[in-house]
Design a protein around this motif. Structure first.
Motif, mmCIF file in Angstrom:
data_model
loop_
_atom_site.group_PDB
_atom_site.id
_atom_site.type_symbol
_atom_site.label_atom_id
_atom_site.label_comp_id
_atom_site.label_asym_id
_atom_site.label_seq_id
_atom_site.Cartn_x
_atom_site.Cartn_y
_atom_site.Cartn_z
ATOM 1 N N SER A 105 12.144 0.334 0.042
ATOM 2 C CA SER A 105 11.131 0.440 0.705
ATOM 3 C C SER A 105 11.396 1.358 1.948
ATOM 4 O O SER A 105 10.185 1.880 2.417
ATOM 5 N N GLY A 106 12.475 1.565 2.483
ATOM 6 C CA GLY A 106 12.628 2.278 3.834
ATOM 7 C C GLY A 106 12.273 1.595 5.071
ATOM 8 O O GLY A 106 12.578 2.177 6.105
ATOM 9 N N LEU A 107 12.020 0.369 4.703
ATOM 10 C CA LEU A 107 11.558 -0.592 6.115
ATOM 11 C C LEU A 107 12.820 -1.168 6.628
ATOM 12 O O LEU A 107 13.741 -1.653 5.528
ATOM 13 N N ALA A 108 13.025 -1.251 7.944
ATOM 14 C CA ALA A 108 14.250 -1.852 8.462
ATOM 15 C C ALA A 108 14.006 -3.265 8.254
ATOM 16 O O ALA A 108 12.862 -4.062 8.239
ATOM 17 N N VAL A 109 15.289 -4.148 7.682
ATOM 18 C CA VAL A 109 14.898 -5.574 7.523
ATOM 19 C C VAL A 109 14.602 -6.382 8.777
ATOM 20 O O VAL A 109 15.083 -5.817 10.005
ATOM 21 N N PRO A 110 13.930 -7.372 8.739
ATOM 22 C CA PRO A 110 13.242 -7.862 9.965
ATOM 23 C C PRO A 110 14.354 -8.983 10.605
ATOM 24 O O PRO A 110 13.909 -9.962 10.920
ATOM 25 N N PHE A 111 15.527 -8.698 10.524
ATOM 26 C CA PHE A 111 16.771 -9.622 11.154
ATOM 27 C C PHE A 111 17.958 -8.720 11.281
ATOM 28 O O PHE A 111 18.091 -7.773 10.838
ATOM 29 N N CYS B 44 0.622 -1.223 -0.174
ATOM 30 C CA CYS B 44 -0.025 0.265 -0.273
ATOM 31 C C CYS B 44 0.996 1.344 0.140
ATOM 32 O O CYS B 44 0.413 2.252 -0.152
ATOM 33 N N GLY B 45 2.324 1.270 0.234
ATOM 34 C CA GLY B 45 3.025 2.246 0.203
ATOM 35 C C GLY B 45 2.648 3.232 1.627
ATOM 36 O O GLY B 45 2.856 4.451 1.610
ATOM 37 N N GLU B 46 2.579 2.530 2.541
ATOM 38 C CA GLU B 46 2.381 3.165 3.925
ATOM 39 C C GLU B 46 3.214 2.485 4.983
ATOM 40 O O GLU B 46 3.988 1.756 4.747
ATOM 41 N N SER B 47 3.226 2.942 6.111
ATOM 42 C CA SER B 47 3.883 2.520 7.094
ATOM 43 C C SER B 47 3.444 1.382 7.946
ATOM 44 O O SER B 47 2.071 0.975 7.776
ATOM 45 N N PRO B 48 4.329 0.578 8.505
ATOM 46 C CA PRO B 48 3.832 -0.570 9.150
ATOM 47 C C PRO B 48 2.658 -0.253 10.401
ATOM 48 O O PRO B 48 1.781 -1.170 10.458
ATOM 49 N N ALA B 49 2.787 0.950 10.752
ATOM 50 C CA ALA B 49 2.057 1.299 12.005
ATOM 51 C C ALA B 49 0.571 1.460 11.318
ATOM 52 O O ALA B 49 -0.528 0.808 11.679
ATOM 53 N N TRP B 50 0.425 1.999 9.995
ATOM 54 C CA TRP B 50 -0.812 2.174 9.326
ATOM 55 C C TRP B 50 -1.456 0.684 9.079
ATOM 56 O O TRP B 50 -2.720 0.452 9.159
ATOM 57 N N ALA B 51 -0.488 -0.127 8.506
ATOM 58 C CA ALA B 51 -0.724 -1.396 8.227
ATOM 59 C C ALA B 51 -1.354 -2.362 9.253
ATOM 60 O O ALA B 51 -2.278 -2.897 9.138
#
Length: 752
Positions: A456-462, A367-374
């Protein structure tokens, strides 16, 4: 020429086409030891006694006895895969009592059928959970996805039925088997052998035909198989199946379901309207739950308003008796209509993605949104019963809900928009898998990445190796879906780059079916992309998987194609990789002459282009050939030089492999103490890194060396521990060592 690293460990390593495909078994149990009792002492162990770990049996004990044992490994959890039962489940006691009465016979097989949305999965899961104590070896679950048309060209795709290879591979891995064959005959035989003495429950959900079920039946009489289907599956009568048709919820149960959601006061005050809603939902638990979710979200709305919205014509009620889709669609439409606009968008986005499961990050990226939004929007969908919460940050659609979401996406969003959602997810998978590859196999990362979208700007999950490998493993279905989607949409660079980024997943975890399928796509995509280096990489990496999976002849063809392409491009680095792979394949096939010729040529090529690590890999294989020929002195020369090179290029894993072989060669040349020390040092490296296949190989060599030195007790200890590891990484090696090492009476490793 693009700088890349060779992907092989020599033919005795599965990654180079050796005889023993590697894996990740559980730790072995130390062998039992028994000291004879003192003369004249009456000292027996009998009955059902079981001894575990070091044991002393003696008439009398003098002085001090010190037993040193390694800390036991954490036991592999017993598989408990049954879907969760919703808190709003209505007991349906008559149905559960009927299923219990059907549970009889030498190999119980029970088929529960009924229309879509009738609650088959929840009922069977609830019933089987109550039988957990009768089946201590586990509960296995597979969604056969029988509601979609078959397409054998797309295994493990959420839009096609599950293949028997896919299901059996997952079941065997859940039971602790890492080295899963790719041949269906061998796979089926291993499944039946593995379940012959177990007491397990198998739930096969959403079956379409009896033919789907037959190869999935376990081999032992202590198992129970429960099948759910929208069809009768009467063909399973030949297998002695018992059948139960699940009918719609009664009115009272439907009202109770609504009562739990909206409260007794509201139900009692509008009972006629509540009864009408239940009737219009046709007794489908899915429809009732969705209707109750809408009512709960609008506490001031009269129940009568929902009943009016759901009212269909008589023809649709008739159709509902067959499939139930029309009323479910109306219930879904009603639930969708009351979603907030952001949640409605997410619903359509997720429906448009080719994924079985999704989490907050996938929802945010698409969706091109933040994790908090999702996270907030996913929570809204869960509350509305439009997605199922299946675990920590993991959700999925009910199959009919997914179809509904897909239809809405096609109706409300144009092709360009839907393609952007999918492209974002594919690019995020590529970005994150590449980060895992750089962390896990930095020496083998070299091909460039050409993303079409900004990061994406998201931190990798590991943050470490273990976390990176766990992420790859947990997302393997999504990664493969992204690979397939990229190919289908003509995103050729994305497709082969995704395959390349998944290299640690294939190398470390040995999912051969995914390995081979991914590289078929990667090879085509690289060719269509016009990227010669990538196509050669796909050929070499795919050939490693083919060889490790036992398809040696096909692997040779892939290596030969790669060699021709590398020579045409003037790429000595890739040419050496293909030559190494060919040498490994020839050694595996017993063709010593061609193996030595190819390996020597690889060393010459890599010497010229300045790639010392490659020359060391080839020398390890030449050393193994020399050991097999009975020339340990010549073998030691190869291993010594290879070890020095691997240390110099900072490759601890392959340095330990060379050291283990060097230790064995030294023992055979009479340097027993020094050779044993080398083997123990290598074993420590493999134990710390979790390289269980090479831990088993080193333990076997330690056992051989102890036997050569006359220490039969130590030899038996080492060999027994090696067998325990081999049982999962390479059953053939376990059988070989049991026989050759005189361990035919060794106890089998207990299955958790």
């Amino acid at each position: 020429m693009v700088a890349r690293d060779a992907r092989a460990e020599g033919p005795d390593d599965p990654a180079a086409g050796g005889t023993t495909p590697g894996g990740d078994p559980v730790d072995g149990v130390p062998a039992e030891r028994a000291a004879l009792p003192a003369p004249g002492a009456a000292n027996t162990i009998g009955g059902a006694a079981q001894l575990h770990g070091p044991t002393v049996q003696a008439g009398s004990v003098h002085g001090g006895i010190h037993l040193h044992t390694p800390a036991p490994a954490a036991p592999r959890p017993v598989p408990r895969q049954l879907p969760p039962v919703p808190a709003h489940f209505v007991d349906r006691r008559p149905d559960i009592e009927k299923l219990t009465s059907l549970r009889a016979g030498a190999r119980p097989l029970i088929v529960v059928s009924g229309p879509a949305g009738i609650g088959k999965t929840t009922l069977v899961s609830r019933w089987l959970r109550g039988l957990a104590g009768d089946f201590p070896d586990g509960q296995l679950y597979a969604d056969l996805r029988g509601h979609v048309p078959a397409d054998d060209t797309e295994p493990e795709h959420p839009g096609t039925p599950a293949t028997r290879e896919e299901v059996l591979s997952r079941f065997l891995r859940a039971l602790g088997t890492s080295a899963v064959p790719t041949d269906i005959t061998e796979l089926t035989a291993l499944w039946r052998s593995s379940t012959a003495d177990r007491r397990i429950v198998v739930m096969l959900d959403n079956a379409f035909t009896a033919a789907q079920i037959r190869p999935l039946l376990p081999g032992g009489p202590g198992c129970l198989v429960a099948v759910t289907s929208r069809r009768m599956l009467s063909g399973l009568r030949l297998e002695g199946a018992e059948f139960h048709r699940l009918d719609a919820l009664g009115t009272d149960d439907g009202i109770e379901l609504l009562r739990r959601a909206i409260g007794s006061e509201r139900v009692d005050s509008e009972l006629p309207a509540v009864q009408r809603v239940v009737t219009l939902c046709a007794g489908l638990p899915l429809a009732v739950c969705l209707a109750s979710a809408r009512l709960a979200s609008r506490p001031r709305q009269p129940v009568r308003a929902l009943a009016d919205a759901l009212t269909p014509d008589s023809e649709r009620l008739t159709a509902l008796e067959v499939e139930g889709e029309d009323t479910v669609r109306k219930a879904l439409d009603a639930s969708y209509d009351v979603l907030s606009p952001p949640a409605a968008l997410l619903y359509r986005v997720l429906g448009a993605l080719p994924l079985r499961a999704f989490d907050t990050r996938i929802a945010a990226v698409a969706c091109g949104e933040s994790p908090a939004w999702a996270e907030r929007r996913l929570g809204e969908l869960v509350e509305a019963h439009l997605v199922e919460d299946t675990g920590p940050d993991s959700c999925r659609f009910h199959d009919l809900v997914r179809v509904h979401a897909q239809d809405l996406a096609r109706a409300e969003d144009d092709d360009t928009t839907r393609e952007l959602w999918l492209r974002r997810v594919c690019e995020w998978y590529l970005e994150t898998a590449t980060a895992a590859q750089r962390l896990l196999t930095p020496a083998q990362y070299g091909l460039e990445r050409t993303p079409s979208l900004p990061p994406s700007g998201l931190a990798v999950p590991f943050t470490d190796d273990t976390g990176a490998l766990d992420w790859l493993d947990s997302q393997r279905d999504g990664l493969m879906a992204a690979v397939r989607a990229a190919e289908e949409h003509g995103w050729h660079a994305t497709a082969w780059q995704l395959v390349d980024a998944c290299w640690p997943l294939f190398l470390r975890l040995r999912y051969y079916d995914l390995w081979l399928a991914a590289h078929e796509i990667g090879r085509r995509a690289a060719r269509r992309d016009g990227h010669g280096a990538a196509e050669r990489q796909m050929l070499n990496s795919g050939a490693i998987g083919l060889s490790a999976a036992g398809h040696g002849d096909t692997a040779v063809r892939w290596y030969e194609d790669s060699l021709r392409a590398a020579r045409a491009a003037g790429d000595d680095r890739d040419a050496g990789q293909a030559l190494l792979g060919l040498g490994a394949c020839h050694r595996e096939a017993g063709r010593t002459g061609p193996a030595v010729e190819r390996l020597t040529e690889a060393i010459d090529v890599w010497d010229r282009c300045g790639y010392p690590r490659g020359t060391a890999l080839a020398r390890v294989v030449l050393g193994e050939l020399a050991l097999a020929d009975g020339d340990p002195a010549r073998a030691a020369g190869y291993f010594l030089r290879a070890h020095a090179t691997m240390v110099a290029v900072d490759d601890p894993h392959d340095a330990a492999r060379a050291l283990a072989f060097l230790g064995r060669a030294r023992v055979l040349t009479g340097q027993r103490e020094r050779g044993a020390a080398d083997l123990r040092e290598a074993l420590a490296v493999f134990t710390a890194s979790g390289a269980r296949h090479w831990r088993a190989r080193t333990l076997e060599m330690l056992g051989d060396s102890a036997r050569d030195d006359g220490d039969l007790s130590a030899a038996r200890d080492h060999h027994t521990e090696a067998v325990a590891l081999y049982r999962e990484t390479s059953p053939d090696d376990a059988r070989r060592l049991l026989t050759a090492g005189g361990l035919a009476d060794a106890p089998a490793q207990e299955h958790p």
